[in-house]
Design an enzyme around this catalytic site. Structure first.
Site, PDB file in Angstrom:
ATOM      1  CD  GLU A 525      37.510 -63.398  27.434  1.00  0.00           C
ATOM      2  OE1 GLU A 525      38.810 -62.731  27.252  1.00  0.00           O
ATOM      3  OE2 GLU A 525      36.537 -63.231  26.867  1.00  0.00           O
ATOM      4  CG  HIS A 592      31.154 -69.491  18.750  1.00  0.00           C
ATOM      5  ND1 HIS A 592      31.872 -69.030  17.971  1.00  0.00           N
ATOM      6  CD2 HIS A 592      30.950 -68.441  19.753  1.00  0.00           C
ATOM      7  CE1 HIS A 592      32.105 -67.712  18.185  1.00  0.00           C
ATOM      8  NE2 HIS A 592      31.425 -67.203  19.083  1.00  0.00           N
TER       9      HIS A 592
END
Ligand SMILES: Cc1ncc(C[n+]2csc(CCOP(=O)(O)OP(=O)(O)O)c2C)c(N)n1
Ligand SMILES: [Mg+2]
Length: 803
Positions: A525, A592
């Site tokens: 990321e 999530h």
């Protein structure tokens, strides 16, 4: 006098001249470090960190640095910046003193401490210069290792410019991708995760990234054995070395005091990098630190006598001098003359810088003194004013704060008086406030004509034939249109390429536009963001994807330290209009369903934060951002991709203005302010409440930064006299930010008849599955009850208690 002992030298006259010019620069740079340190100890500057001991290698690096190339480095690189002509000694000292004049310190306008370099890649109006005509350096930051993610992107841009034929006409940004991205990093900082992530990615991507490691065997007081496996980064990374059959890196090691070897090493590195687009790791060993790490402490505390003696022996300036005398055969008198002249030049530059800085600061001081002088004879508070003036006169070093303090304190004494001097002081104060804003606070965002705040909205148009599709297909249609229209746009991220992201926003688009436009990356990321920042710095328009908002934390340091403050720390000298696409708020389970929006708001000032409630709104905001030159984070709703939406007929033109909330439902009893996935939850609760006689006005803020620029929410509260802020962040997260904006900035507190309420998720991350979600995140029933009870407070008879 001849420069050389004829006829023994093996070097041509021209070469000797070049060598001596290089040596002169080394001496100048060294002298700047030595004097810089003294300036700090004399109290003329606050802190010093210098490039002494690393000069010669930087001269060699500068020789292969061409127009169009970019540097991404750290605080030791003054010699390199001198050598490429993008810093002069006067500017070096201006930065040391924190001179806020852009001409004096073009890198940072006095905003960053010494050793933070950068060129101005933008014209004064914020448009890009012709980057292929200049030698470029991205703007340094202090976190060591933080230059690495951006370095990857600077190199990646060359790959795109070379391999995507559609970009070949953009010769203001690149000439066939021939540009190298030069990185520098200290040996100890190679321990950072960012370094390993960027290096690995560069090997995978095969980009022209030439990373030099300035190895002085220490990171402040900590020796190499504590930092690096085998105490050698080139040994530790040996597996990256390319072979006949495998792509990889070229790894070169060279001693930092060996001028001819350094020249040769950099020539080799340049050729491989520029021509073949193979990344190179240049491990420059045996460097020293003659003055120690910085002005904060001496290195005698932690280096052994032997090491200190070794450092004297191996000082690159000393070694280069010896080589010039013994191998180039220049006469000592000649060398001494050069040294003397170089040192004199530095002193003169120092004096000029100090004079310019102190005169600039004292200008205001003189004005205030003059007003005070006259006020003393007019005012009833002459003794107090005399004391203030004496204190200001006694101040040794010039600072703006002392003048400002004096003026403000004087105004307190003058508050009940009315005379010309007071009026003058007030006028000065107001102007100084504005000037100091421009000196210290301006340019958090773009102020160019392309600022996102200047992009007007274009409403979506619908007709009977507008298709009703899954939300993801709206995005897909939008991304398709933008990729076809703008060759500078590309998308990268985990699973973005082949499958078109995990929710298929880019589905089919890699097939259509090629894998340079829609590209899979490794799971990294931080450097996905760096890849975007570097490419955006070079004129491209990346959309970098972080797969889930929950994984934003891995990218946060680079976003916060590098992207968010880029315009600010260069005072509008550089921009990287990167769009970060991510998805969050609620779906399933702990990693999530995150909605850490407060974390973003706290750490990303300088980046706009956009929270669309559906995919049509998201497309509208992407369009706005791609028309602008500001960076933004767009958080899509994780649970919204399969909900039905209609594709606007004008998907290409349609765009949404930033900072303009949408009133989703009009009401009279309570205003509920929310965003993102919560819009649907709140709307469900509002419908239920309506059945019980409570009328809710539901407002989607749409963008948190900027926030409700026209105070639509305060207007609503003026009508309802009650407000609830609802989101899925932790208590005290983004709801508190919204409350501060509305009650304090918009002054809506005065319209309230009840206490303001926040409805948030729990303090922990959400538990798994539908039940976990229900009991972790705000649900319609909870919202119902909280709003009901809020209304009940003022009219319990009409609204009896429910539970
Ligand atoms: C992320 C981060 N951690 C810690 C620091 C504090 N710090 C500044 S310089 C430095 C040592 C760096 O050593 P090295 O990378 O070898 O560079 P050198 O100064 O030796 O050239 C440290 C720990 C920092 N600036 N950034
Ligand atoms: Mg070091």
């Amino acid at each position: 006098m001849s420069a050389i002992k004829e006829p023994k030298t093996k070097f041509s006259q021209a070469k000797v001249k070049e060598i001596l010019a290089d040596y002169r620069l080394v001496v100048e740079s060294r002298e700047a470090s030595l004097i810089g340190r003294k300036e700090v100890f004399m109290g003329k500057a606050k802190f010093g960190i210098f490039g002494d001991g690393k000069e010669v290698a930087q001269i060699a690096m500068a020789k292969v640095f061409r127009n169009g190339d970019f540097r991404s480095g750290y605080y030791r690189d003054q010699t390199f910046m001198f050598a490429i002509g993008e810093l002069n000694v006067q500017q070096f000292f201006a930065q040391l003193y924190a001179h806020t004049d852009l001409e004096a310190d073009p890198s940072t306008a006095g905003r960053l401490m010494t050793g933070h370099f950068g060129t101005r890649t933008l014209n004064p109006d914020g448009t890009f210069k012709r980057l292929t005509d200049t030698k470029n350096s991205s703007a340094d930051i202090s976190p060591t290792g933080g230059q690495m993610p951006r370095l990857l992107g600077l190199a990646y841009a060359s790959k795109l410019f070379r391999n995507n034929p559609e970009l070949h006409t953009y010769n203001n940004f690149s000439v066939n991708g021939n540009e190298i991205a030069f990185g520098t990093i200290g040996n100890a900082s190679t321990s950072e995760g960012m370094f390993f992530e960027a290096i690995n990615a560069a090997g995978v991507l095969q980009v022209p990234m030439l990373t030099s490691i300035w190895d002085d065997a220490y990171g402040i007081s900590v020796p190499a054995e504590y930092h690096t496996t085998k105490a050698s980064i080139s040994k530790a990374l040996a597996g990256l070395q390319r072979t006949e059959t495998e792509k990889g890196f070229e790894i070169i090691t060279v001693n930092g005091w060996d001028y001819p070897a350094l020249l040769e090493a950099y020539q080799k590195a340049e050729r491989i990098c520029r021509e073949e687009h193979v990344p190179v790791l240049m491990h420059v060993e045996e460097l020293t630190q003659p003055q120690g790490h910085s002005t904060s402490g001496s290195h005698e505390r932690y280096k052994s006598k032997e090491r200190l003696a070794w450092e004297v022996e191996h000082d690159c300036m000393r070694k280069m001098r010896e080589w010039i005398l013994n191998e180039v055969l220049v006469l000592p008198e000649e060398v001494e003359a050069i040294e003397k002249e170089a040192r004199q030049t530095v002193k003169e530059a120092r004096d000029r810088a100090w004079k310019a800085f102190s005169e600039d600061v004292r200008k205001d001081q003189r004005i205030v003194m003059d007003i005070l002088d006259r006020a003393i004879s007019t005012s009833r508070h002459r003794e107090d004013l005399q004391q203030l003036k004496d204190d200001l006169t006694a101040s040794v070093n010039p600072t703006r704060l002392e003048t400002m303090k004096t003026a403000r304190k004087a105004l307190r004494f003058l508050r009940e008086e009315d005379h010309r001097e007071k009026a003058e002081l007030i006028t000065w104060f107001r102007e100084a406030e504005t000037d100091n804003f421009h000196r210290y606070n301006s340019h958090l965002h773009s102020v160019s004509d392309e600022s996102a705040l200047r992009i007007d909205g274009v409403k979506p148009e619908y007709s009977d034939s507008s298709p009703l599709v899954d939300g993801r297909e709206v995005l897909n249609a939008y991304f398709d249109s933008v990729l076809s229209r703008n060759p500078l746009v590309f998308a990268i991220g985990e699973d973005v390429g082949k499958i078109g992201d995990v929710n298929q926003g880019f589905a089919g688009l890699q097939d259509k536009y090629g894998d340079l436009r829609v590209t899979d990356t490794g799971i990294r990321e931080c450097t996905i963001i760096g890849q975007g920042i570097g490419a955006a710095l070079r004129g491209l328009r990346p959309i970098a994807e972080i797969q889930y908002l929950d994984y934003f934390i891995y990218a946060l340091p680079t976003l916060s330290d590098d992207l968010a403050c880029l315009q600010y720390r260069t005072k509008g000298g550089q921009k990287a209009p990167l769009i970060i696409r991510t998805r969050g708020h609620r779906l399933e389970g702990v990693w999530h369903a995150g909605s850490q929006v407060g974390m973003l708001l706290h750490s990303l000032r300088g980046i706009y934060i956009i929270t669309p409630r559906n995919m049509t709104q998201a497309a509208g905001f992407y369009n706005t951002m791609l028309k602008s030159d500001d960076p933004a984070v767009v958080i899509e709703c994780l649970n919204g991709y399969r909900l039905k939406e209609r594709v606007p007929d004008n998907i290409e033109e349609f765009c949404l203005p930033l900072g303009v909330p949408d009133i989703l439902r009009e009401g009279t009893d309570v205003t509920i302010v929310t965003y993102g996935s919560m819009c649907r939850v709140v709307m469900e609760a509002a419908e239920d409440l309506e059945q019980f006689g409570i009328s809710c006005e539901v407002i989607d803020v749409q963008t948190l930064l900027p926030f409700d620029r026209h105070h639509i929410i305060a207007e609503s509260i003026r009508k309802t006299n009650r407000v609830v802020f609802a989101d899925e962040d932790v208590p005290g997260g983004a709801t508190s930010y919204m409350m501060q904006q509305v009650l304090e900035v918009q002054n809506a507190y005065q319209h309230l008849d009840s206490k303001p309420v926040t409805i948030t998720a729990r303090e922990h991350r959400p538990a798994y599955a539908s039940d976990g979600d229900y009991f972790s995140k705000p649900n319609p029933e909870e919202i119902f009850d909280k709003v009901y009870n809020l209304v009940r407070e003022s009219d319990p008879d009409s609204y009896p208690s429910i539970v």
